[in-house]
Design an enzyme around this catalytic site. Structure first.
Site, short mmCIF file in Angstrom:
data_model
loop_
_atom_site.label_atom_id
_atom_site.label_comp_id
_atom_site.label_asym_id
_atom_site.label_seq_id
_atom_site.Cartn_x
_atom_site.Cartn_y
_atom_site.Cartn_z
CG ASN A 108 13.44 -1.58 -7.67
OD1 ASN A 108 14.29 -1.00 -6.99
ND2 ASN A 108 12.17 -1.60 -7.31
CG HIS B 106 8.65 1.77 -3.54
ND1 HIS B 106 8.32 0.59 -2.90
CD2 HIS B 106 7.73 2.67 -3.12
CE1 HIS B 106 7.26 0.79 -2.13
NE2 HIS B 106 6.88 2.05 -2.25
CD GLU C 155 5.36 -4.89 -10.95
OE1 GLU C 155 5.51 -3.73 -11.38
OE2 GLU C 155 6.15 -5.42 -10.13
CG HIS D 48 8.03 -8.80 -4.84
ND1 HIS D 48 8.56 -9.64 -3.90
CD2 HIS D 48 8.01 -7.57 -4.28
CE1 HIS D 48 8.82 -8.94 -2.81
NE2 HIS D 48 8.52 -7.69 -3.01
NE ARG E 149 11.86 0.96 4.49
CZ ARG E 149 11.13 -0.13 4.70
NH1 ARG E 149 11.50 -1.28 4.18
NH2 ARG E 149 10.05 -0.08 5.44
CB THR F 52 6.18 -4.39 -1.88
OG1 THR F 52 6.95 -3.22 -2.16
CG2 THR F 52 4.71 -4.10 -2.05
NE ARG G 220 9.10 1.14 2.06
CZ ARG G 220 8.45 -0.02 1.92
NH1 ARG G 220 8.71 -0.81 0.90
NH2 ARG G 220 7.58 -0.40 2.81
CG HIS H 103 18.40 -3.52 -3.10
ND1 HIS H 103 17.26 -3.18 -2.42
CD2 HIS H 103 18.43 -4.87 -3.10
CE1 HIS H 103 16.63 -4.28 -2.05
NE2 HIS H 103 17.32 -5.32 -2.45
CD GLU I 249 8.11 -0.62 -7.32
OE1 GLU I 249 8.21 -0.69 -6.08
OE2 GLU I 249 8.62 -1.45 -8.08
N1 PXP Z 1 7.72 -4.81 -8.32
C1 PXP Z 1 7.28 -4.18 -7.21
C2 PXP Z 1 5.93 -3.58 -7.23
C3 PXP Z 1 8.09 -4.07 -6.06
O1 PXP Z 1 7.63 -3.45 -4.96
C4 PXP Z 1 9.39 -4.63 -6.09
C5 PXP Z 1 10.28 -4.51 -4.90
O2 PXP Z 1 10.59 -3.18 -4.68
C6 PXP Z 1 9.81 -5.25 -7.28
C7 PXP Z 1 8.96 -5.35 -8.37
C8 PXP Z 1 11.18 -5.84 -7.41
O3 PXP Z 1 11.30 -6.93 -6.56
P1 PXP Z 1 12.71 -7.61 -6.36
O4 PXP Z 1 13.60 -6.61 -5.71
O5 PXP Z 1 12.40 -8.79 -5.49
O6 PXP Z 1 13.20 -7.99 -7.73
#
Ligand code: PXP
Length: 245
Positions: free
Chosen positions: A14, A50, A158, A198, A56, A108, A52, A17, A77
């Site tokens: 992901n 993602h 997921e 997550h 953001r 999330t 949003r 960030h 996402e």
């Molecule tokens: N899966 C989903 C559905 C998420 O919303 C997120 C956070 O954006 C992640 C995985 C990744 O989570 P983390 O950044 O804590 O690894």
């Protein structure tokens, strides 16, 4: 299936960030598109992002360019809204993970309540899967949600690993891992494919990687945090070696 026959787990990185840093200055760097390239060079099997509602971090432009540039697979996402449905149908990610979204949250929080509105969720699955976009429901490890996910006709779930990741002691962590394992067995019996994510870190990921039927882990924060210090390719490579240990 013996452990040796188990196909290697895949890693979806992901990159949101990276866009968060860019948006801190509303400028053009760092570019999440460049981050996706480096993540793939480090061995990422997929790129997760993602978009949003409040934009953001990731912007519409990022998703469109990522669709053109990602060489592995793109997991979008998205909240279950009309706006995001239209964008997904236009961009055609390799699969879409549907998540709950609240404006005030930092990230999330909690899984989507698929069981709360199975007919609306089924409609969403029909539209997306009808356009060859497999749907993955981001849900808590809860029997009711797993059953509802299967009832909608979605191909994937997921499992939300937040409660496992945030457990304050070993007993709670073990209980949460048991919930996740039971959920995997339930999902497999219903014919669902299983991803998880997550709050996973280099320290806590391995037991989740060993869960039955686990196919892909979607991980962001811990990889990007390490990447700031050691570089993104190395951070991804180190995570890949842990999940397939
Ligand atoms: N899966 C989903 C559905 C998420 O919303 C997120 C956070 O954006 C992640 C995985 C990744 O989570 P983390 O950044 O804590 O690894």
């Amino acid at each position: 299936m013996t452990n040796q026959e188990k196909p290697p787990l895949t890693l979806g990185v992901n990159i949101d960030h990276i866009a968060t840093i860019r948006q801190a200055r509303r400028t053009t760097e760092p570019d999440p598109v460049a981050a996706a390239v480096l993540a793939e060079l480090g061995g990422a099997d997929g790129i997760t992002t993602h978009l949003r509602e409040d934009r953001r971090h990731i912007q519409d432009r990022d998703v469109r360019i990522l669709r053109e540039t990602v060489q592995t697979h793109l997991n979008l996402e998205m909240a279950p809204t009309e706006e995001m449905m239209a964008l997904a149908l236009e961009v055609k990610p390799d699969y879409a993970t549907v998540v709950p979204e609240k404006r005030e949250e930092v990230t999330t929080e909690g899984g989507l309540d698929v069981a709360g509105d199975v007919s609306r969720m089924t409609n969403l699955v029909e539209k997306l899967q009808g356009a060859d976009i497999p749907v993955s429901w981001f849900i808590d490890p809860d029997p009711k949600q797993i059953k509802a996910a299967a009832d909608t006709g979605a191909q994937l779930i997921e499992l939300h690993t937040g409660r496992y990741a945030e457990a304050k002691d070993e007993t709670t962590r073990h209980e949460e891992l048991t919930h996740l394992r039971e959920s995997c067995n339930r999902a497999l019996a219903l014919g669902l494919r299983i991803n998880a994510g997550h709050g996973l870190t280099y320290q806590n990921v391995h037991p989740v990687a060993c869960l039955p039927g686990m196919e892909e882990l979607n991980i962001g924060h811990t990889i990007i945090s390490r990447a700031v210090l050691v570089g993104l390719e190395r951070a991804v490579r180190e995570m890949k070696s842990i999940i397939n240990r």
